[in-house]
Design an enzyme around this catalytic site. Structure first.
Site, PDB file in Angstrom:
ATOM      1  N   GLN A 118      -3.599   2.983   4.880  1.00  0.00           N
ATOM      2  CA  GLN A 118      -4.159   1.883   4.082  1.00  0.00           C
ATOM      3  C   GLN A 118      -3.784   0.503   4.645  1.00  0.00           C
ATOM      4  OE1 GLN A 118      -2.306   3.226   0.421  1.00  0.00           O
ATOM      5  NE2 GLN A 118      -4.332   3.672  -0.428  1.00  0.00           N
TER       6      GLN A 118
ATOM      7  N   VAL B  78       0.862  -1.181   0.000  1.00  0.00           N
ATOM      8  CA  VAL B  78       0.000   0.000   0.000  1.00  0.00           C
ATOM      9  C   VAL B  78       0.900   1.233   0.000  1.00  0.00           C
ATOM     10  CG1 VAL B  78      -1.974  -1.087   1.128  1.00  0.00           C
ATOM     11  CG2 VAL B  78      -0.192  -0.051   2.514  1.00  0.00           C
ATOM     12  N   SER B  79       0.320   2.370  -0.302  1.00  0.00           N
ATOM     13  CA  SER B  79       1.103   3.591  -0.427  1.00  0.00           C
ATOM     14  C   SER B  79       1.300   4.326   0.894  1.00  0.00           C
ATOM     15  CB  SER B  79       0.452   4.537  -1.435  1.00  0.00           C
ATOM     16  OG  SER B  79       0.364   3.913  -2.692  1.00  0.00           O
ATOM     17  N   THR B  80       0.326   4.211   1.792  1.00  0.00           N
ATOM     18  CA  THR B  80       0.402   4.978   3.043  1.00  0.00           C
ATOM     19  C   THR B  80       0.029   4.105   4.235  1.00  0.00           C
ATOM     20  OG1 THR B  80      -1.895   5.700   2.981  1.00  0.00           O
ATOM     21  CG2 THR B  80      -0.290   7.098   1.831  1.00  0.00           C
TER      22      THR B  80
END
Length: 93
Positions: A78, A73-75
């Site tokens: 998430q 995931v990016s962050t």
């Protein structure tokens, strides 16, 4: 033809090496074919080449393949999405 003897293409797949590697092994004496036909078709004893590779008749390189799954995931927000991805990948694999 006995199924204990396999052609070079099948031997290369079972051992997980290229046909050229088997030909190179033949040149160096590491693995000689059990017989070569008049048309130069090489046949190998399944038991002998598996023992050279450290395998038994019941296990081949194809049986030893590993599946790797990747999730991201990016962050940090998430993280729940990541857990869901991992769960789905585990079910799939």
């Amino acid at each position: 033809m006995n199924s204990d003897f396999v052609p070079i293409g099948q031997a290369s797949k079972i051992l997980g090496v290229s046909i050229q590697t088997l030909r190179n092994w033949e040149k160096t004496g590491k693995l000689l074919p059990d017989f070569i036909s008049v048309g130069r078709t090489r046949r190998y004893s399944r038991r002998r080449f598996l023992s050279i590779a450290g395998l038994t008749n019941s296990e081949t390189k194809e049986d030893q393949k590993v599946t790797i799954a990747y999730a991201r995931v990016s962050t940090n927000e998430q993280k729940e999405d990541l857990s869901q991805q991992i769960e789905l990948l585990e079910l799939f694999c």
